[in-house]
Write a protein that holds these residues in place. Structure first.
Motif, PDB file in Angstrom:
ATOM      1  N   ARG A  82       0.825  -1.203   0.000  1.00  0.00           N
ATOM      2  CA  ARG A  82       0.000   0.000   0.000  1.00  0.00           C
ATOM      3  C   ARG A  82       0.865   1.261   0.000  1.00  0.00           C
ATOM      4  NH1 ARG A  82      -2.290   4.025   0.777  1.00  0.00           N
ATOM      5  NH2 ARG A  82      -4.506   4.382   1.015  1.00  0.00           N
ATOM      6  N   ASP A 106       6.748  11.332 -11.943  1.00  0.00           N
ATOM      7  CA  ASP A 106       5.411  11.491 -11.376  1.00  0.00           C
ATOM      8  C   ASP A 106       5.487  11.908  -9.917  1.00  0.00           C
ATOM      9  OD1 ASP A 106       2.703  11.396 -10.985  1.00  0.00           O
ATOM     10  OD2 ASP A 106       2.611   9.216 -10.787  1.00  0.00           O
ATOM     11  N   VAL A 110       4.233  15.489  -8.230  1.00  0.00           N
ATOM     12  CA  VAL A 110       3.241  15.630  -7.168  1.00  0.00           C
ATOM     13  C   VAL A 110       3.866  16.286  -5.944  1.00  0.00           C
ATOM     14  CG1 VAL A 110       1.649  14.400  -5.642  1.00  0.00           C
ATOM     15  CG2 VAL A 110       1.932  13.645  -7.997  1.00  0.00           C
ATOM     16  N   ARG A 121       0.944  27.398   3.059  1.00  0.00           N
ATOM     17  CA  ARG A 121       0.105  27.452   4.262  1.00  0.00           C
ATOM     18  C   ARG A 121       0.929  27.749   5.494  1.00  0.00           C
ATOM     19  NH1 ARG A 121      -4.324  22.664   4.395  1.00  0.00           N
ATOM     20  NH2 ARG A 121      -4.733  23.533   6.453  1.00  0.00           N
ATOM     21  N   SER A 170      -2.876  19.053   8.602  1.00  0.00           N
ATOM     22  CA  SER A 170      -3.817  18.242   7.838  1.00  0.00           C
ATOM     23  C   SER A 170      -3.384  16.783   7.875  1.00  0.00           C
ATOM     24  CB  SER A 170      -3.876  18.739   6.402  1.00  0.00           C
ATOM     25  OG  SER A 170      -4.441  17.749   5.578  1.00  0.00           O
ATOM     26  N   ASP A 171      -4.250  15.943   8.440  1.00  0.00           N
ATOM     27  CA  ASP A 171      -3.926  14.525   8.521  1.00  0.00           C
ATOM     28  C   ASP A 171      -3.707  13.933   7.145  1.00  0.00           C
ATOM     29  OD1 ASP A 171      -4.038  14.498  11.210  1.00  0.00           O
ATOM     30  OD2 ASP A 171      -6.079  13.735  11.347  1.00  0.00           O
ATOM     31  N   PHE A 172      -4.558  14.333   6.241  1.00  0.00           N
ATOM     32  CA  PHE A 172      -4.471  13.727   4.922  1.00  0.00           C
ATOM     33  C   PHE A 172      -3.185  14.128   4.208  1.00  0.00           C
ATOM     34  CE2 PHE A 172      -5.241  12.791   0.568  1.00  0.00           C
ATOM     35  CZ  PHE A 172      -5.981  11.637   0.619  1.00  0.00           C
ATOM     36  N   LEU A 173      -2.870  15.401   4.289  1.00  0.00           N
ATOM     37  CA  LEU A 173      -1.620  15.863   3.683  1.00  0.00           C
ATOM     38  C   LEU A 173      -0.437  15.129   4.287  1.00  0.00           C
ATOM     39  CD1 LEU A 173      -1.501  19.717   3.123  1.00  0.00           C
ATOM     40  CD2 LEU A 173      -1.258  17.877   1.472  1.00  0.00           C
ATOM     41  N   THR A 176      -0.214  11.731   2.856  1.00  0.00           N
ATOM     42  CA  THR A 176       0.248  11.802   1.470  1.00  0.00           C
ATOM     43  C   THR A 176       1.754  12.042   1.417  1.00  0.00           C
ATOM     44  OG1 THR A 176      -1.891  12.724   0.837  1.00  0.00           O
ATOM     45  CG2 THR A 176      -0.077  12.967  -0.735  1.00  0.00           C
ATOM     46  N   ARG A 183       8.282   6.749  -1.340  1.00  0.00           N
ATOM     47  CA  ARG A 183       8.581   6.502  -2.753  1.00  0.00           C
ATOM     48  C   ARG A 183       9.842   7.223  -3.189  1.00  0.00           C
ATOM     49  NH1 ARG A 183       3.178   4.731  -5.131  1.00  0.00           N
ATOM     50  NH2 ARG A 183       2.059   4.673  -3.175  1.00  0.00           N
TER      51      ARG A 183
ATOM     52  N   MET B   1      -2.594   2.554  -6.052  1.00  0.00           N
ATOM     53  CA  MET B   1      -1.497   3.487  -6.278  1.00  0.00           C
ATOM     54  C   MET B   1      -0.456   2.909  -7.240  1.00  0.00           C
ATOM     55  SD  MET B   1      -1.116   6.428  -4.011  1.00  0.00           S
ATOM     56  CE  MET B   1      -1.778   5.497  -2.637  1.00  0.00           C
ATOM     57  N   GLU B  81      -8.507  -0.345   6.471  1.00  0.00           N
ATOM     58  CA  GLU B  81      -7.891   0.607   7.386  1.00  0.00           C
ATOM     59  C   GLU B  81      -6.969   1.539   6.611  1.00  0.00           C
ATOM     60  OE1 GLU B  81      -4.891  -0.692  10.095  1.00  0.00           O
ATOM     61  OE2 GLU B  81      -5.535   0.713  11.639  1.00  0.00           O
ATOM     62  N   ARG B  82      -6.229   0.952   5.653  1.00  0.00           N
ATOM     63  CA  ARG B  82      -5.327   1.762   4.841  1.00  0.00           C
ATOM     64  C   ARG B  82      -6.090   2.795   4.041  1.00  0.00           C
ATOM     65  NH1 ARG B  82      -0.516   2.086   5.020  1.00  0.00           N
ATOM     66  NH2 ARG B  82       0.794   0.381   5.628  1.00  0.00           N
ATOM     67  N   ASP B  83      -7.318   2.443   3.647  1.00  0.00           N
ATOM     68  CA  ASP B  83      -8.139   3.382   2.888  1.00  0.00           C
ATOM     69  C   ASP B  83      -8.786   4.423   3.789  1.00  0.00           C
ATOM     70  OD1 ASP B  83      -7.542   2.247   0.511  1.00  0.00           O
ATOM     71  OD2 ASP B  83      -9.378   1.082   0.330  1.00  0.00           O
ATOM     72  N   ASP B 103     -11.827  16.465  10.193  1.00  0.00           N
ATOM     73  CA  ASP B 103     -11.420  15.535   9.148  1.00  0.00           C
ATOM     74  C   ASP B 103     -12.119  15.872   7.842  1.00  0.00           C
ATOM     75  OD1 ASP B 103      -9.814  14.147  10.899  1.00  0.00           O
ATOM     76  OD2 ASP B 103     -11.350  12.680  11.407  1.00  0.00           O
ATOM     77  N   ASP B 106     -10.723  18.896   6.292  1.00  0.00           N
ATOM     78  CA  ASP B 106      -9.395  18.552   5.798  1.00  0.00           C
ATOM     79  C   ASP B 106      -9.482  17.893   4.428  1.00  0.00           C
ATOM     80  OD1 ASP B 106      -6.710  18.049   5.639  1.00  0.00           O
ATOM     81  OD2 ASP B 106      -6.769  16.286   6.938  1.00  0.00           O
ATOM     82  N   HIS B 109     -10.533  20.287   1.805  1.00  0.00           N
ATOM     83  CA  HIS B 109      -9.455  21.221   1.487  1.00  0.00           C
ATOM     84  C   HIS B 109      -8.461  20.591   0.506  1.00  0.00           C
ATOM     85  CE1 HIS B 109      -6.605  24.502   2.203  1.00  0.00           C
ATOM     86  NE2 HIS B 109      -5.712  23.562   1.988  1.00  0.00           N
ATOM     87  N   VAL B 110      -8.044  19.369   0.826  1.00  0.00           N
ATOM     88  CA  VAL B 110      -7.072  18.702  -0.041  1.00  0.00           C
ATOM     89  C   VAL B 110      -7.678  18.425  -1.411  1.00  0.00           C
ATOM     90  CG1 VAL B 110      -5.613  16.674  -0.323  1.00  0.00           C
ATOM     91  CG2 VAL B 110      -5.874  17.693   1.931  1.00  0.00           C
ATOM     92  N   ASP B 171       0.032   8.127 -11.724  1.00  0.00           N
ATOM     93  CA  ASP B 171      -0.389   7.033 -10.856  1.00  0.00           C
ATOM     94  C   ASP B 171      -0.608   7.508  -9.438  1.00  0.00           C
ATOM     95  OD1 ASP B 171      -0.356   5.248 -12.869  1.00  0.00           O
ATOM     96  OD2 ASP B 171       1.629   4.435 -12.411  1.00  0.00           O
ATOM     97  N   PHE B 172       0.291   8.354  -9.010  1.00  0.00           N
ATOM     98  CA  PHE B 172       0.196   8.779  -7.619  1.00  0.00           C
ATOM     99  C   PHE B 172      -1.049   9.627  -7.387  1.00  0.00           C
ATOM    100  CE2 PHE B 172       0.970  10.970  -3.739  1.00  0.00           C
ATOM    101  CZ  PHE B 172       1.645  10.046  -2.974  1.00  0.00           C
ATOM    102  N   LEU B 173      -1.287  10.556  -8.291  1.00  0.00           N
ATOM    103  CA  LEU B 173      -2.485  11.379  -8.171  1.00  0.00           C
ATOM    104  C   LEU B 173      -3.732  10.505  -8.169  1.00  0.00           C
ATOM    105  CD1 LEU B 173      -2.326  14.635 -10.283  1.00  0.00           C
ATOM    106  CD2 LEU B 173      -2.630  14.357  -7.841  1.00  0.00           C
ATOM    107  N   THR B 176      -4.149   8.933  -4.854  1.00  0.00           N
ATOM    108  CA  THR B 176      -4.574   9.933  -3.876  1.00  0.00           C
ATOM    109  C   THR B 176      -6.056  10.239  -4.035  1.00  0.00           C
ATOM    110  OG1 THR B 176      -2.369  10.902  -3.961  1.00  0.00           O
ATOM    111  CG2 THR B 176      -4.103  12.243  -2.979  1.00  0.00           C
ATOM    112  N   ASP B 179      -8.170   7.559  -2.534  1.00  0.00           N
ATOM    113  CA  ASP B 179      -8.274   7.741  -1.092  1.00  0.00           C
ATOM    114  C   ASP B 179      -9.266   8.833  -0.745  1.00  0.00           C
ATOM    115  OD1 ASP B 179      -6.441   5.822  -0.670  1.00  0.00           O
ATOM    116  OD2 ASP B 179      -4.963   7.091   0.334  1.00  0.00           O
ATOM    117  N   LEU B 180      -9.116   9.948  -1.428  1.00  0.00           N
ATOM    118  CA  LEU B 180      -9.963  11.102  -1.114  1.00  0.00           C
ATOM    119  C   LEU B 180     -11.429  10.792  -1.343  1.00  0.00           C
ATOM    120  CD1 LEU B 180      -7.800  13.981  -2.587  1.00  0.00           C
ATOM    121  CD2 LEU B 180      -8.536  13.766  -0.214  1.00  0.00           C
ATOM    122  N   ARG B 183     -12.863   8.547   1.353  1.00  0.00           N
ATOM    123  CA  ARG B 183     -13.141   9.315   2.568  1.00  0.00           C
ATOM    124  C   ARG B 183     -14.334  10.236   2.383  1.00  0.00           C
ATOM    125  NH1 ARG B 183      -7.935   8.998   5.726  1.00  0.00           N
ATOM    126  NH2 ARG B 183      -6.800   7.692   4.295  1.00  0.00           N
TER     127      ARG B 183
END
Lengths: 254, 254
Positions: A82, A106, A110, A121, A170-173, A176, A183, B1, B81-83, B103, B106, B109-110, B171-173, B176, B179-180, B183
């Motif tokens: 993951r 990539d 990002v 920020r 930001s938890d998500f940031l 990420t 990576r 990912m 959980e990872r998701d 959350d 957050d 925002h992202v 791929d990374f975007l 991400t 995930d977003l 959530r």
DNA sequence: GAGGGCATTATTGTAGACAATAATATAGGT
DNA sequence: ACCTATATTATTGTCTACAATAATGCCCTC
């Protein structure tokens, strides 16, 4: 990525000692190693380039090295997949990822996008305590660099960027960034063309001071320059041969 | 990912039929359900709000519902959980996450930050084939909306944003965004204050047309408006009581 | 009647055995 | 000599039984 992660101090993610035997207890008494610890140990081994891309991580082998059951190794491998550090091929096994040149570009793309926003920020809002944390972190990096402590250098140079994301709040940031740094470590481990690990503390220090002055424009420029610098040190042609000595790769570097 | 994800068609991530018995075979013959399918089924159940936040996902219960071994359920839970959809507390169990208001903010925002960039890049470079895919996706959304197919609506409205990220080619975007969106589904499931699921197809269509014209400024404005719209439909005060009827929640909605 | 400690029960965590699968080596035929 | 089919081996995937842990209900004491 979940909130509990951010609550912990940075160092938790990069523990140095893993299979540790306390001085008081007998040598026979063994401390159980958790799934997360296996993940981090492999993470570090990959970042330090002792585990090369393409190497197969055999379950039984890992289980015997860490002296845990295969079940736990499996969990750790799923987590590593993951994180983008290993690839699991069904009925074949888990292999350390071999990021392509495109993957590398990539990730850096990002990172530029995300870290730019992070710095932005941070310039808008930061406390004295934040700046103190950043400066003390950079100081640690300096120390590690002077003493040539490879493991620490890797932990800390990634940790700086992680710390920036954590302070943003930001938890998500943060999650990420964690992914991106993992990576990046793999990518630099594969493609870097000299002996420097990741990024030096001087550029970090400059960024911190720009943030301290609230000079958003300069901070962003420095961060972009910094990332370009890291990327420029990569040699995107050379392909290295993987070795299969797992035990040596996972051993302590010190 | 990892790259293999992007290679698959979107629908793979949101399969409708999970435990399916083909018409030709006897009813006694059962099709093995994979870990990934368990993940997706739970994912969908959470998104459809049949599984409420805070509910404990007991391993044995899930195992009997899906008629698989606990081992496989465990793997699925780790993946979830990872998701960021469930929280695993050691020796306690797995619970559907209860995202806080912070959350939620957050994540949005992202999303604003990331999707803005996605749209921007898409305006810079897109092919006719890309636009065809987008338009046909929006058409599917329209159809699902007209026929009031809740499951499809959820799948497709998230899928639109995923498709944008896929077309960008990072791929990374893409990971991400995945995930977003997971959530976001959970958040809207908890906090939404009306019966609409996520976002409507009309706003999506507008965005596609702006991209087609290469009108980067307008596309970004539309996307931001769209995300604000979704966010504005949330009621960030109400807290709902979780129910524990797992079997009903995981049943087919149709 | 309320609170705390103890036994019970439910649930997760772990280990080991077994089955399935893919890679490898071997033998036979052309 | 080389290709193919088969047997062997190594590795992963899965299941079942057991151990450890935390929650629940009960009883005893104050």
């Amino acid at each position: 990525m979940p909130s509990k992660l951010r609550a912990l101090p940075i160092d938790i993610y990069f523990p140095m000692t893993l299979v540790c035997i306390t001085a008081e207890t007998e040598m026979t008494e063994r401390i159980e190693i958790s799934t997360q610890q296996i993940v981090e140990r492999v993470w570090l081994s990959i970042a330090e380039r002792r585990l090369r891309p393409g190497v197969q991580l055999k379950e039984e082998q890992l289980a015997s090295i860490f002296d845990v059951s295969r079940a736990r190794v499996r969990q750790a491998l799923v987590a590593l997949e993951r994180d983008g550090l290993v690839t699991i091929i069904p009925n074949r096994g888990a292999f350390v990822c071999q990021p392509s040149v495109d993957d590398a570009k990539d990730v850096f793309h990002v990172r530029r996008c995300v870290e730019r926003r992070v710095v932005e920020r941070l310039c808008e809002a930061n406390t004295k305590a934040d700046l103190t944390r950043l400066r003390s972190h950079v100081a640690k990096e300096r120390l590690a660099n002077e003493k040539d402590m490879t493991t620490d250098i890797i932990k800390l140079s990634g940790g700086f960027h992680l710390l920036l994301a954590e302070i943003v709040g930001s938890d998500f940031l943060f999650g990420t960034m964690r992914d991106l740094i993992a990576r990046t470590s793999l990518i630099t481990a594969v493609y870097r063309n000299n002996n420097r690990f990741n990024c030096g503390p001087d550029e970090h220090a400059e960024i911190v001071e720009a943030i301290a002055k609230g000079d958003s424009e300069k901070a962003i420029r420095l961060m972009e320059h910094h990332l370009e610098h890291v990327e420029s040190e990569l040699d995107l042609n050379e392909i290295r041969r993987p070795s299969n000595d797992l035990r040596a790769a996972l051993a302590f570097s010190a």
